[in-house]
Enzyme design. Structure first.
Site, mmCIF file in Angstrom:
data_model
loop_
_atom_site.group_PDB
_atom_site.id
_atom_site.type_symbol
_atom_site.label_atom_id
_atom_site.label_comp_id
_atom_site.label_asym_id
_atom_site.label_seq_id
_atom_site.Cartn_x
_atom_site.Cartn_y
_atom_site.Cartn_z
ATOM 1 N N ASP A 35 32.978 1.795 -10.418
ATOM 2 C CA ASP A 35 33.220 2.206 -9.037
ATOM 3 C C ASP A 35 34.452 1.522 -8.467
ATOM 4 O O ASP A 35 34.882 0.455 -8.931
ATOM 5 C CB ASP A 35 32.006 1.863 -8.161
ATOM 6 C CG ASP A 35 30.966 2.981 -8.156
ATOM 7 O OD1 ASP A 35 31.252 4.058 -8.708
ATOM 8 O OD2 ASP A 35 29.880 2.768 -7.598
ATOM 9 N N LYS A 57 34.728 5.727 -5.327
ATOM 10 C CA LYS A 57 34.431 6.326 -4.034
ATOM 11 C C LYS A 57 34.806 5.305 -2.975
ATOM 12 O O LYS A 57 34.427 4.140 -3.056
ATOM 13 C CB LYS A 57 32.947 6.674 -3.886
ATOM 14 C CG LYS A 57 32.462 7.826 -4.755
ATOM 15 C CD LYS A 57 30.998 8.121 -4.452
ATOM 16 C CE LYS A 57 30.528 9.373 -5.164
ATOM 17 N NZ LYS A 57 30.483 9.168 -6.620
ATOM 18 N N MET A 169 28.427 0.513 5.659
ATOM 19 C CA MET A 169 29.332 1.655 5.878
ATOM 20 C C MET A 169 29.375 2.059 7.350
ATOM 21 O O MET A 169 29.351 3.240 7.682
ATOM 22 C CB MET A 169 28.916 2.835 4.997
ATOM 23 C CG MET A 169 29.023 2.536 3.512
ATOM 24 S SD MET A 169 28.291 3.808 2.443
ATOM 25 C CE MET A 169 26.526 3.396 2.562
#
Length: 257
Positions: A35, A57, A169
């Site tokens: 990732d 991502k 997030m």
């Protein structure tokens, strides 16, 4: 080794916070799907001939489609390869590890999950913030501010719980989050902090209250990746002062055979 996929949690950032089991699994992998937010220092445990595939991502950037990642893992495993899926934090905490496990087991692929330290626990610890504390918080709730369908958390229930609130997030929606929490009855004086690049030498943070958090975060220009921690336990960051645990260099280097 027979074909197998390891879903490995790389931890919150500092490569030394990856587990020994995760490091050993990397050492036997033929293919590593990594990732974007995983520290590349973790690859020091990989074989020199392992194929490393970037499947990153990151918020606001072009991302590798999740279904493509899952098909790629199945493809390599069916070719008889040992696959390591290296994910930031813990694979099962807002990491889509559950989706990947379902896709693999549904395809008849053997899977082993190797947990990692999730950012919601490891990053606050660098400031001396325990997410639970007998006198301050008897529980902790992990929430994501980024959902596929745009659904909102139950802000009223979160405020009533009096648990430490850790939001993943959420920096792009910080102003909205603060407004919703205050609208649900949380005191503007509630201790709160934002921590960016947690556990890395570039870690930076703002420690204040719910009412000051948006302005101070904007003033410091904190950006993703980062987490938000809200609750009485954040008071302990002030007691901890500048004695950050991040990359102290006090732990001797460990070598994994």
């Amino acid at each position: 080794m027979t074909a197998k996929v390891y879903l490995i949690g790389a931890g919150p950032g500092d490569p030394e916070l990856m587990t020994l089991k995760g490091a050993r699994a990397l050492g036997v992998a033929d293919v590593i799907l990594i990732d974007e937010l995983v520290n590349r220092g973790c690859l020091g445990h990989a074989r020199s001939d392992a194929r490393v595939v970037e499947v990153g991502k990151r918020a606001g950037c072009r991302s590798t489609p999740q279904q493509f990642i899952e098909r790629l893992m199945v493809l390599h495993a069916r070719q008889g390869k040992v696959v390591a899926r290296l994910k930031g934090g813990d694979p099962f905490v807002f990491g889509r590890g559950g989706e990947e496990m379902q896709a693999l087991t549904g395809a008849g692929i053997e899977v082993e999950v190797i947990p990692g330290i999730t950012a919601g626990i490891g990053v606050p610890a660098t400031l001396g913030i325990p997410v639970t504390h007998r006198s301050l918080a008897r529980g902790v709730t992990f929430v994501t501010a980024h959902t596929r369908d745009g659904a909102e958390p139950n802000w009223d229930a979160l405020v009533r719980s009096a648990a430490t609130l850790v939001i993943y997030m959420g920096l792009a929606r910080l102003e909205h989050i603060v407004r919703e929490l205050q609208g649900a009855g949380m005191s503007p004086a509630m201790p709160a902090c934002v921590i960016g690049n947690g556990t890395l030498p570039s870690q930076h943070q703002v420690v204040g209250t719910l009412s000051t958090l948006v302005r101070e975060t904007q003033d410091k220009q904190l950006g993703s990746p980062g987490i938000i921690v809200i609750g009485e336990v954040v008071r302990l960051a002030a007691e901890f002062g500048d004695r950050a645990l991040t990359n102290s260099g006090s732990v001797p280097e460990l070598r994994v055979a």
